[in-house]
Design an enzyme around this catalytic site. Structure first.
Site, short mmCIF file in Angstrom:
data_model
loop_
_atom_site.label_atom_id
_atom_site.label_comp_id
_atom_site.label_asym_id
_atom_site.label_seq_id
_atom_site.Cartn_x
_atom_site.Cartn_y
_atom_site.Cartn_z
N SER A 138 -9.51 1.93 3.23
CA SER A 138 -8.65 2.67 2.35
C SER A 138 -7.63 1.79 1.63
CB SER A 138 -7.93 3.77 3.12
OG SER A 138 -7.09 3.22 4.10
N LYS B 279 0.87 -1.19 0.00
CA LYS B 279 0.00 0.00 0.00
C LYS B 279 0.89 1.22 0.00
CE LYS B 279 -3.76 2.04 2.78
NZ LYS B 279 -4.61 1.86 3.98
N SER C 294 -9.71 -0.33 7.51
CA SER C 294 -9.17 -0.21 6.16
C SER C 294 -8.47 -1.42 5.57
CB SER C 294 -8.21 0.98 6.10
OG SER C 294 -8.94 2.17 6.26
#
Lengths: 90, 470, 472
Positions: B142, B67, B166
């Site tokens: 997210s 990420k 997330s």
């Protein structure tokens, strides 16, 4: 919150809204505030505010080399090769 | 012969060990898969140069993706924001370093909601991510890019971060495993901060076994993180006789019927495996959302103050230094980020601190205390991961409605608890439903063991998908 | 109206640790720009703070020396505001639970009375970087070498009542910090900075509104700034005006305070607990250990010296000066006459040291010297010679005395004979003296000293000569 208060708040966190954006934001912000205001219902009495149960580790005072100079300034938006340049601070 | 990109970390490790596959082949296979699938998904923000990995270690030859919230030395890291569009960190996050030291090589950096603020990956400055299960739908957020990459077989494992759900929620939306360890177990050093006391690096995989394999590699004390834990989590308890609670507040009105049905079926499966499953109640649950948003935004407003155009990132012109800062932040931050910074600044400001920030911290104490009491009676809790399945891109634009979708996950972060989401069924549209197992702090091994047992019994098909396009 | 000035100080002290507050970067003065930086002190995305143990120890030591209560579980908080020298957009400091509170420092005011100043708190915080405004371009440059250098801030109660007292207090505080070794306290280098809070009030009245004066960079500036501002406020009030709470900047060249830009005045810092740092729990025994290891404080030293007869002004200088202290302490152990030692230290020995010489003898030898002088066994000439020989090193005191025959001659009979000789051999000088020329006596003494090779007890010799000529 009125628009003036929102503008003052924005200044604190270095944001600005033009008139249009300010109006839209005011509305949204009002809704968000109403949402978080639910918390007012909760009886917290003399509960303690949350604190970590850990202890801050205490580091030995021994110097290590930092980043090489060129790595420090590599991302600088503006530099004179030594420092980070910004519009003049009076 | 299964395509290489469909293999899990565990399977790849085995194949490398018995030399049925080479590191070069594996690297090529995943890169080819990214080339084929990502044009439809949009998960990758930065690809690593195409050269086979040469690192040694127990996980040597196994690729992974990261990420874009994790700093990677020499590799652009954006946190999904224009303000960091050109930022190249001079150091690497600890968790990434540990994976690299184990021999793993990064395929690239993955899309995310800007500064981890969002639950649909629609707030990424560089474009939304599509859910591989249905390209018209959101992958969750997210860590939407991470979940989508794993679900589409573009990586066998992706690092994500979980502040309010997330990692778990996108895992549920994309039909993969999402694991959030106990807060402090995985170092936050190098994780671009959203809310410091809530942020937790997490794992997206296509089997619970992979998470079990990777956890010891990632965890362990880090001298760079003052909130890092030194102890290892407790050994796993067996599923037989495990006391599992179903908190009724997580199965209430706001939760879609089909979601409830799927998760209750998982509860029954646990019973069949020998667990004692019963109803319980966590009345503080309804306050978790406002407490979470208040605290997360307060911390975020401070954590994001450093983005001022002086030392790195983008800079806009200004009449003086102050104007330059304001123009920079106003131009390069997205709308959701600005909303949260404003809210956070507000709740910390003079006159409001007591009524909002302090009150929320007291609420947090109460929520934690409630969990501690629950975990005296139960070893684990079982809930839906999300009240709804993946929604259509663009269909939720009102912030409050979006926040409401976090109802099942945020309390876990407030408690610093350990939780895993595994797919447990599909709704009538065929969209995955996630079941969430929650354990108290340091019970990560029990959470994973129960998840593994449940996963095996459910028999979910993790075959990578790409919306029928690849 | 009779006014009194009320002064409080906020002193920032850069700690002399090897590394910065939150990272392993070198804490060093000077150096090329941006060469002592790392992700942590640069505040790069993803960086996290780890507290330097030495900083905590220095803060506790300072608190103990100033009689403070030490908080065994203090916290750090974020002070949020934007400025180009701040890498994180907030300063990590201590607001809600500082590490030391409620202390006190006593000092002697210039009028001789003892004053006590309350220490409200001592807290740890990080320094900011430096902004450099050079050249003609409308740009400034930021150097982050100083970013996250550890500071303690010492805040006093508004207990000071004059500019001179403020100066004395600050000097006293500086002595303590130097004695502790926590900082080099160089105001000119910025390792000690002082902000001054000044208000005025009618004697016996309530506290007036205070202004905060920044940019006071030397002891002299402090007294000048206080004098200026208290007069400005007094005159304003007398004219019927109202003092506004403001942050002011001291302009030393112009000799006045000016208002700083409004932005600095109206900041809401939104303090909240630093989430990246758990509470600073002091390890068991740390405070006791540090307390036991504290050096003697300057005030205590001075009191000891004064108690054995060292004049106050000398006591202060000796207490501050390591070589003097060592000699005096060593001599006092052998119960030497303190006054004689202090005179010697301040006088001839200081002269030697100022010429670059090092003292090669010990406090014990100092004691021997002092005994000879105090007991009048050698006269001033003898003492001078003895000291010079001692400075060469290598010989015992009694060795030198013997070799150089330095013992004063006290024998009245022998001296009487010399006096008689001197008087008979210098009739002109005698007559000159008796007719009123005081100076002529010096010639008689000189002759006597010559005859005794400088070893006559001058007082005795003087008496003997006088008794002879006055009789006549």
């Amino acid at each position: 919150m009125n628009q003036q208060e929102i503008a003052a708040l924005a200044e604190l966190c270095k944001l600005e809204f033009n008139d249009q954006a300010l109006e839209a934001f005011s509305e949204e912000f009002g809704a968000i505030l109403a949402f978080v205001n639910q918390l007012a219902e909760l009886e917290t009495g003399d509960t303690d505010a949350y604190v970590s149960s850990l202890h801050a580790p205490l580091r030995t005072d021994s110097a290590q080399p930092g980043l090489p100079h060129e790595q420090v300034i590599r991302n600088a938006p503006e530099t004179d090769g030594e420092g980070f340049l910004i519009p003049r601070v009076l | 012969m299964a395509e290489i990109y469909t293999l899990t970390v565990t399977e790849l490790k085995q194949a490398l060990a018995d030399k049925s596959l080479s590191a070069k082949e594996i690297w090529a296979a995943f890169n080819a898969r990214i080339d084929a699938a990502d044009p439809h998904i949009g998960a990758f923000l930065t690809r690593t140069e195409q050269s086979p990995p040469t690192l040694e270690g127990p996980l040597s030859g196994i690729p992974f993706a990261i990420k874009d919230a994790f700093c990677t030395n020499g590799v652009r890291t954006t946190a999904g924001s224009r303000i960091l569009d050109n930022f190249v960190p001079p150091y690497t996050a600890t968790v990434v370093e540990r994976l690299e030291q184990a021999g793993m090589a990064s395929l690239g950096k993955l899309s995310m909601d800007e500064f981890a603020m969002g639950n649909a990956n629609e707030h990424c400055a560089f474009g939304p991510v599509c859910n591989p299960q249905d390209l018209a739908r959101v992958p969750g957020g997210s860590s939407g890019g991470s979940a989508a990459a794993v679900a589409a077989g573009m990586a066998p494992f992706a690092l994500g971060s979980d502040t309010g759900g997330s990692v778990r929620q996108p895992a549920a939306f994309c039909g993969v495993v999402g694991f959030k360890p106990t807060y402090g177990l995985l170092s936050r050093y190098g994780l671009i901060a959203y809310a410091s006391s809530l942020d937790t690096p997490g794992l997206l995989t296509r089997s619970v076994k992979d998470a079990q394999l990777l956890l010891p590699v990632l965890s362990g004390h880090d001298r760079h993180d003052s909130t890092s834990l030194a102890e290892a989590p407790a050994p796993a308890r067996s599923v037989k006789g495990l006391r599992v609670g179903l908190p009724k507040e997580y199965f209430g009105e706001g939760v879609a019927q089909e979601v409830k049905v799927a998760v209750l079926r998982a509860a029954q499966t646990l019973r069949d495996l020998g667990a004692e499953v019963s109803d319980c109640s966590l009345p503080m649950t309804k306050y978790a959302l406002p407490v979470y948003y208040l605290l997360a935004c307060a911390e975020a407003s401070s954590n994001l103050a450093r983005y001022d155009g002086v030392r790195y990132g983008m800079r806009a012109e200004g009449a003086d230094w102050s104007d330059m800062m304001t123009k920079t932040r106003t131009t390069y931050f997205g709308e959701e980020v600005k909303r949260r910074i404003m809210l956070g600044t507000f709740v910390l400001s003079a006159g409001y601190y007591d009524a909002y920030y302090l009150k929320a911290q007291k609420g947090r104490t109460l929520i934690r205390a409630e969990f501690d009491r629950a975990f005296e009676a139960y070893d684990l809790l079982l809930t839906p991961t999300s009240p709804v399945t993946a929604w259509e891109r663009g269909s939720i634009t009102d912030p409050i409605s979006a926040y409401a979708a976090d109802i099942c996950t945020v309390s876990v972060n407030l408690g610093g608890l350990s939780a895993a989401s595994i797919p447990c069924g599909r709704d009538s549209l065929g969209l995955p439903v996630g079941a969430q197992l929650i354990g108290n702090r340091m019970s990560d091994n029990t959470v994973l063991a129960a998840a593994a047992a449940l996963e095996e019994a459910i028999g979910w098909d993790y075959t990578p998908v790409c919306g029928g396009k690849a | 109206m009779k006014f009194e000035t009320v002064i409080g100080l906020e002193i920032h002290v850069e700690l002399a640790t090897r590394t910065k507050l939150f990272c392993d970067c070198e804490n060093a003065f000077g150096g090329d720009q941006n060469t002592h930086c790392c992700p942590v002190c640069l505040g790069l995305p993803g960086s996290l703070p780890v507290i330097n143990k030495h900083v905590v120890e220095f803060a506790v030591m300072t608190g103990l020396a100033l009689d403070c209560t030490i908080d065994p579980e203090s916290r750090m908080d974020r002070k949020n505001y934007h400025y180009p020298d701040m890498t994180k957009g907030f300063q990590t400091s201590q607001r809600y639970r500082p590490i030391c509170t409620n202390g006190c420092l006593a000092f002697t005011s210039e009028d001789g009375t003892e004053r006590r100043v309350g220490i409200t708190e001592i807290h740890m915080e990080e320094d900011a970087g430096k902004l450099i405004h050079e050249g003609t371009r409308p740009v400034s440059s930021a150097d982050y070498n100083r970013a996250a250098v550890p500071l303690i801030e010492i805040v006093t109660e508004p207990d000071l009542r004059s500019a001179e007292d403020a100066r004395i207090f600050l000097a006293e505080l500086r002595d303590i910090l130097l004695e502790l070794g926590v900082s080099d306290c160089r105001m000119e280098e910025g390792s000690m900075r002082c902000d001054v809070n000044v208000s005025v009030r009618e004697v016996g009245g309530p506290l007036g509104t205070r202004t905060e004066i920044k940019n006071v960079n030397s002891f002299r500036s402090i007294t000048r700034a206080i004098a200026y501002e208290s007069r400005r406020q007094r005159e304003l009030i007398e004219r019927g005006g109202v003092v506004e709470q403001r942050t002011l900047r001291w302009d030393d060249a112009a000799g006045r305070t000016t208002t700083m830009r409004d932005k600095e005045n109206s900041n809401d810092y939104r303090y909240f607990p630093e989430p990246d740092l758990p509470p600073i729990v002091l390890p068991d025994g740390m405070v006791e250990q540090l307390r036991a290891g504290l050096p003697k404080m300057p005030m205590a030293r001075r009191a000891e010296y004064e108690a054995v007869g060292v004049p106050a002004a000398d006591a202060r200088l000796i207490a501050q000066t390591r070589w003097m202290r060592t000699l005096l302490d060593g001599a006092l152990k052998l119960r030497a006459d303190a006054r004689t030692v202090s005179n010697t230290l301040i006088g001839p020995l200081s002269a030697f040291v100022n010429e670059g010489m090092e003292i090669p003898f010990t406090g014990a030898e100092m004691a021997e010297y002092a005994a000879l002088v105090a007991q009048n066994k050698i006269n001033s000439n003898g003492a001078k010679t003895l000291l010079e020989e001692m400075m060469k090193g290598g010989k015992q005191v009694d060795e030198i005395v013997r070799e150089k025959s330095l013992l004063q001659v006290d024998d009245t009979e022998a001296l009487k004979a010399v006096a008689v000789e001197v008087v008979s051999e210098n009739p002109a000088a005698v007559e000159s003296y008796l007719s009123g020329k005081e100076k002529a006596f010096t010639a008689l003494m000189g002759a006597a000293m010559k005859k005794t090779r400088g070893k006559a007890n001058p007082a005795v010799m003087r008496e003997l000569i006088l008794s002879l000529i006055v009789k006549e």
